[in-house]
Design a protein around this motif. Structure first.
Motif, PDB file in Angstrom:
ATOM      1  N   PHE A 217       1.106  -0.930   0.063  1.00  0.00           N
ATOM      2  CA  PHE A 217      -0.419  -0.051   0.062  1.00  0.00           C
ATOM      3  C   PHE A 217       0.686   1.163   0.250  1.00  0.00           C
ATOM      4  N   PRO A 218       2.182   0.922  -0.492  1.00  0.00           N
ATOM      5  CA  PRO A 218       2.875   2.605  -0.682  1.00  0.00           C
ATOM      6  C   PRO A 218       1.922   3.629  -1.065  1.00  0.00           C
ATOM      7  N   GLU A 219       0.890   4.086  -1.905  1.00  0.00           N
ATOM      8  CA  GLU A 219       0.493   5.078  -1.234  1.00  0.00           C
ATOM      9  C   GLU A 219       0.073   5.289  -0.068  1.00  0.00           C
ATOM     10  N   LEU A 220       0.106   4.757   0.583  1.00  0.00           N
ATOM     11  CA  LEU A 220      -1.153   5.616   2.262  1.00  0.00           C
ATOM     12  C   LEU A 220       0.696   5.590   2.793  1.00  0.00           C
ATOM     13  N   ALA A 221       1.092   4.463   2.313  1.00  0.00           N
ATOM     14  CA  ALA A 221       2.992   4.874   2.816  1.00  0.00           C
ATOM     15  C   ALA A 221       4.138   5.362   2.922  1.00  0.00           C
ATOM     16  N   VAL A 222       3.477   6.548   1.679  1.00  0.00           N
ATOM     17  CA  VAL A 222       4.189   7.757   1.839  1.00  0.00           C
ATOM     18  C   VAL A 222       3.590   8.866   2.458  1.00  0.00           C
ATOM     19  N   CYS A 223       2.494   9.043   2.777  1.00  0.00           N
ATOM     20  CA  CYS A 223       1.726   9.960   3.717  1.00  0.00           C
ATOM     21  C   CYS A 223       2.575  10.170   5.412  1.00  0.00           C
ATOM     22  N   PHE A 224       3.368   8.841   5.385  1.00  0.00           N
ATOM     23  CA  PHE A 224       3.810   8.565   6.815  1.00  0.00           C
ATOM     24  C   PHE A 224       4.690  10.620   6.862  1.00  0.00           C
ATOM     25  N   GLY A 225       5.116  11.611   7.765  1.00  0.00           N
ATOM     26  CA  GLY A 225       5.759  12.235   7.579  1.00  0.00           C
ATOM     27  C   GLY A 225       5.672  13.408   6.682  1.00  0.00           C
ATOM     28  N   VAL A 226       4.717  13.492   6.398  1.00  0.00           N
ATOM     29  CA  VAL A 226       4.073  14.354   5.516  1.00  0.00           C
ATOM     30  C   VAL A 226       3.387  14.935   6.604  1.00  0.00           C
ATOM     31  N   GLU A 227       3.705  16.374   6.492  1.00  0.00           N
ATOM     32  CA  GLU A 227       3.206  17.424   7.920  1.00  0.00           C
ATOM     33  C   GLU A 227       2.324  18.258   7.199  1.00  0.00           C
ATOM     34  N   GLN A 228       1.069  18.117   8.250  1.00  0.00           N
ATOM     35  CA  GLN A 228       0.091  18.877   7.592  1.00  0.00           C
ATOM     36  C   GLN A 228      -0.127  20.297   8.315  1.00  0.00           C
ATOM     37  N   ASN A 229      -0.943  20.740   8.447  1.00  0.00           N
ATOM     38  CA  ASN A 229      -0.510  22.607   8.471  1.00  0.00           C
ATOM     39  C   ASN A 229      -1.483  22.857  10.748  1.00  0.00           C
ATOM     40  N   ALA A 230      -1.963  24.486  10.941  1.00  0.00           N
ATOM     41  CA  ALA A 230      -2.496  24.990  11.590  1.00  0.00           C
ATOM     42  C   ALA A 230      -3.399  23.925  12.405  1.00  0.00           C
ATOM     43  N   TYR A 231      -4.230  23.476  11.379  1.00  0.00           N
ATOM     44  CA  TYR A 231      -5.520  22.756  11.701  1.00  0.00           C
ATOM     45  C   TYR A 231      -4.995  21.416  12.082  1.00  0.00           C
ATOM     46  N   HIS A 232      -4.291  20.500  12.076  1.00  0.00           N
ATOM     47  CA  HIS A 232      -3.964  19.233  12.588  1.00  0.00           C
ATOM     48  C   HIS A 232      -2.332  19.183  13.551  1.00  0.00           C
ATOM     49  N   ALA A 233      -3.190  18.256  13.951  1.00  0.00           N
ATOM     50  CA  ALA A 233      -1.931  18.242  15.428  1.00  0.00           C
ATOM     51  C   ALA A 233      -0.996  17.107  14.187  1.00  0.00           C
ATOM     52  N   ASP A 234      -1.164  15.995  13.530  1.00  0.00           N
ATOM     53  CA  ASP A 234      -0.543  14.990  13.354  1.00  0.00           C
ATOM     54  C   ASP A 234      -0.337  15.155  11.350  1.00  0.00           C
ATOM     55  N   ASP A 235       0.515  13.953  11.277  1.00  0.00           N
ATOM     56  CA  ASP A 235       1.102  14.061   9.489  1.00  0.00           C
ATOM     57  C   ASP A 235       0.367  13.579   8.921  1.00  0.00           C
ATOM     58  N   VAL A 236      -0.176  13.567   7.395  1.00  0.00           N
ATOM     59  CA  VAL A 236      -1.086  12.535   6.884  1.00  0.00           C
ATOM     60  C   VAL A 236      -1.209  10.998   7.011  1.00  0.00           C
ATOM     61  N   GLY A 237      -0.059  10.932   7.325  1.00  0.00           N
ATOM     62  CA  GLY A 237      -0.459   9.396   7.458  1.00  0.00           C
ATOM     63  C   GLY A 237      -0.898   8.663   8.369  1.00  0.00           C
ATOM     64  N   THR A 238      -0.460   9.111  10.118  1.00  0.00           N
ATOM     65  CA  THR A 238      -0.433   9.463  10.714  1.00  0.00           C
ATOM     66  C   THR A 238      -1.845   9.722  11.130  1.00  0.00           C
ATOM     67  N   HIS A 239      -2.439  10.755  10.627  1.00  0.00           N
ATOM     68  CA  HIS A 239      -3.960  11.115  10.675  1.00  0.00           C
ATOM     69  C   HIS A 239      -5.008  10.325  10.214  1.00  0.00           C
ATOM     70  N   THR A 240      -4.607   9.523   9.253  1.00  0.00           N
ATOM     71  CA  THR A 240      -5.389   8.682   8.269  1.00  0.00           C
ATOM     72  C   THR A 240      -5.543   7.560   9.000  1.00  0.00           C
ATOM     73  N   LEU A 241      -4.300   6.766   9.945  1.00  0.00           N
ATOM     74  CA  LEU A 241      -4.589   5.435  10.689  1.00  0.00           C
ATOM     75  C   LEU A 241      -5.682   6.294  11.849  1.00  0.00           C
ATOM     76  N   LEU A 242      -5.232   7.177  12.026  1.00  0.00           N
ATOM     77  CA  LEU A 242      -6.250   7.426  13.364  1.00  0.00           C
ATOM     78  C   LEU A 242      -7.599   7.493  13.002  1.00  0.00           C
ATOM     79  N   VAL A 243      -8.222   8.159  12.178  1.00  0.00           N
ATOM     80  CA  VAL A 243      -9.531   8.255  10.784  1.00  0.00           C
ATOM     81  C   VAL A 243      -9.926   6.900  10.868  1.00  0.00           C
ATOM     82  N   ALA A 244      -9.137   5.797  10.129  1.00  0.00           N
ATOM     83  CA  ALA A 244      -9.848   4.650  10.167  1.00  0.00           C
ATOM     84  C   ALA A 244     -10.315   4.182  11.642  1.00  0.00           C
ATOM     85  N   ASP A 245      -8.897   4.375  12.961  1.00  0.00           N
ATOM     86  CA  ASP A 245      -9.338   3.684  14.426  1.00  0.00           C
ATOM     87  C   ASP A 245     -11.130   4.138  14.535  1.00  0.00           C
ATOM     88  N   ASN A 246     -11.985   4.973  14.218  1.00  0.00           N
ATOM     89  CA  ASN A 246     -12.929   6.090  14.192  1.00  0.00           C
ATOM     90  C   ASN A 246     -13.978   5.199  13.270  1.00  0.00           C
TER      91      ASN A 246
END
Ligand code: ATP
Ligand code: MG
Length: 434
Positions: A217-246
């Motif tokens: 799932f390389p498309e997802l793997a490259v999302c880690f370490g991609v920093e977001q902005n003032a609206y987010h606490a986490d990088d794209v990959g970390t946020h994505t897994l937290l969304v799936a948790d919910n």
């Protein structure tokens, strides 16, 4: 167990095996029983009235008995494997059959008549100590069937087991072999994983840690370490897994969609000209394309790919609450009524998976969908089929059949979505004539 009794009455050794034995030893509610027997598949088929083939060439026959479906598999050994398929031989002993199973906790047989365990690899002790250990030499077991790599992560997380050090080292050495698995097997295992493991972050965290995510799932793997902005606490990959948790584990496919929703962010990222912070303008467009790419590779059906792609493409289309009913109707048209509640689940999960927003209740989302529910109750026209006239009516007043006719109906629907009062036969025909 009636099935074991019946096999034994015909002189065929038979035992309960697999996940149900493991789960009952843990005091859990048990899913489907698996039975292992010396009887060959055609003998099993002849002994029971209701059977169906599941994988007869591998020795598995489904038996319906007392309202239960039980998988009955002939004792077997794997004579040759290529990391993907096994060539099997029947006529093995119970011990040989247990020896070809993946993990000690899965290699326990239970004799229901005497209520005793056959546990040659110490699976019960491992279960009690909380250890996941390969049966036999782990450096042989993973290359025999690389699916065991993914099974190890699922079972370890689901049963909260620590991976034994020797098994863990073998996992590190052999994890890359998963590239040889068919898309279908990876898909099925991913769906099982997302159903059985409440925490997607934990189990896909292991996929990442062992390098499996980058391969499958390389498309997802490259999302880690991609920093977001003032609206987010986490990088794209970390946020994505937290969304799936919910997203609820009973909706594994929606969990997959949630894993795809921001795949386009790494390539859409730009510096905002005023704030200097990152923005992701129209990331849903590349996200939808990467969703299609990833889910096709994983052999999801055409319908599933289309559904995921659509949900990802519309996930940023969120009208502000308190817009007019007409704006809500237009939005429902864009999203598709049949997708509305999946989108709601995704939006809530997206909110909860954002550790900055999660501190506040998701009132804007809840309010929007309340409004949508109220608008839907009005049962106004949202599809061409809901119009008070159809193509035949248009043909009857002289419109030539063909694409023009469809366009006219679409145009009428647009007007009716703005103002539902227009949806009467006379008014619509009047509008067409005009
Ligand atoms: P579940 O609760 O998910 O059904 P399970 O352990 O019963 O868990 P199954 O996929 O039904 O999982 O497999 C039944 C048994 O077959 C397992 O417990 C294991 O002993 C064996 N098994 C399944 N897949 C493999 C594999 N790839 N390699 C070796 N043994 C396997
Ligand atoms: Mg099972």
């Amino acid at each position: 167990m009636a099935i074991v009794q019946r096999l034994r009455a015909a002189d065929h050794p038979a035992y309960a095996v697999g996940g149900a034995v493991r789960d009952s030893l843990r005091g859990e509610r048990i899913g489907d029983w698996d039975v292992a027997t010396a009887a060959h598949p055609e003998v099993v088929q002849s002994l029971f009235s209701a059977t169906f083939p599941i994988g007869v060439e591998h020795g598995t026959v489904g038996v319906r008995i007392e309202d239960e479906t039980i998988e009955v598999t002939t004792f077997r050994t794997d004579v040759a494997t290529d990391g993907r398929h096994a060539e099997v031989r029947f006529g093995a002993t119970l011990e040989e059959d247990l020896a070809r199973r993946d993990f000690t906790v899965n290699a326990i047989a239970w004799d229901p008549e005497s209520d005793t365990l056959v546990d040659p690899f110490g699976g019960r002790a491992d279960l009690e100590a909380g250890v996941l250990r390969a049966v036999g030499d782990p450096d042989q077991r993973f290359p025999e069937d690389y699916l065991r790599v993914l099974r190890a992560f699922r079972i370890a997380v689901r049963l909260e087991l620590e991976i034994d050090p020797a098994t863990e080292r073998a996992l590190e050495r052999h994890a890359a072999g998963v590239v040889r698995l068919s898309g279908e097997r990876v898909r099925d295992e991913l769906l099982k994983t997302l159903t059985e493991c409440r925490s997607v972050s934990t189990v896909l965290g292991m996929w990442r840690q062992y390098g499996v995510m980058a391969l499958l799932f390389p498309e997802l793997a490259v999302c880690f370490g991609v920093e977001q902005n003032a609206y987010h606490a986490d990088d794209v990959g970390t946020h994505t897994l937290l969304v799936a948790d919910n997203v609820h584990p009973r909706r594994p496919f929606l969990r997959v969609v949630s894993l795809c929703h921001d795949l386009g962010k790494p390539m859409a990222r730009e510096v905002h000209p005023e704030t200097g912070d990152w923005t992701f303008p129209q990331h849903e467009v590349p996200s939808a394309r990467l969703t299609r790419q990833a889910l096709r590779r994983l052999k999801f059906s055409r319908r599933e790919v289309a559904r995921a792609e659509h949900l990802v493409r519309v996930h940023m289309d969120l009208p502000p609450p308190d817009v007019s009913d007409a704006a809500i109707r237009r939005w429902i048209r864009r999203v598709g009524e049949e997708h509305l509640w999946d989108l709601y689940r995704l939006h809530l999960a997206d909110w909860r998976g954002n550790r900055k927003r999660a501190e506040r209740p998701p009132a804007p989302i809840v309010d929007l969908y309340h409004q949508a529910r109220r608008v839907l109750k009005q049962q106004t026209a949202l599809r061409v089929e809901d119009l008070a006239i159809d193509g035949n009516d248009l043909a009857a007043i002289g419109l030539a059949p063909g694409p023009e006719l469809g366009k006219t109906l679409d145009w009428l629907l647009e007007q009716v979505v703005e103002d539902p009062a227009l949806n009467t036969r006379d008014t619509l025909l009047e509008m067409v004539r005009a």
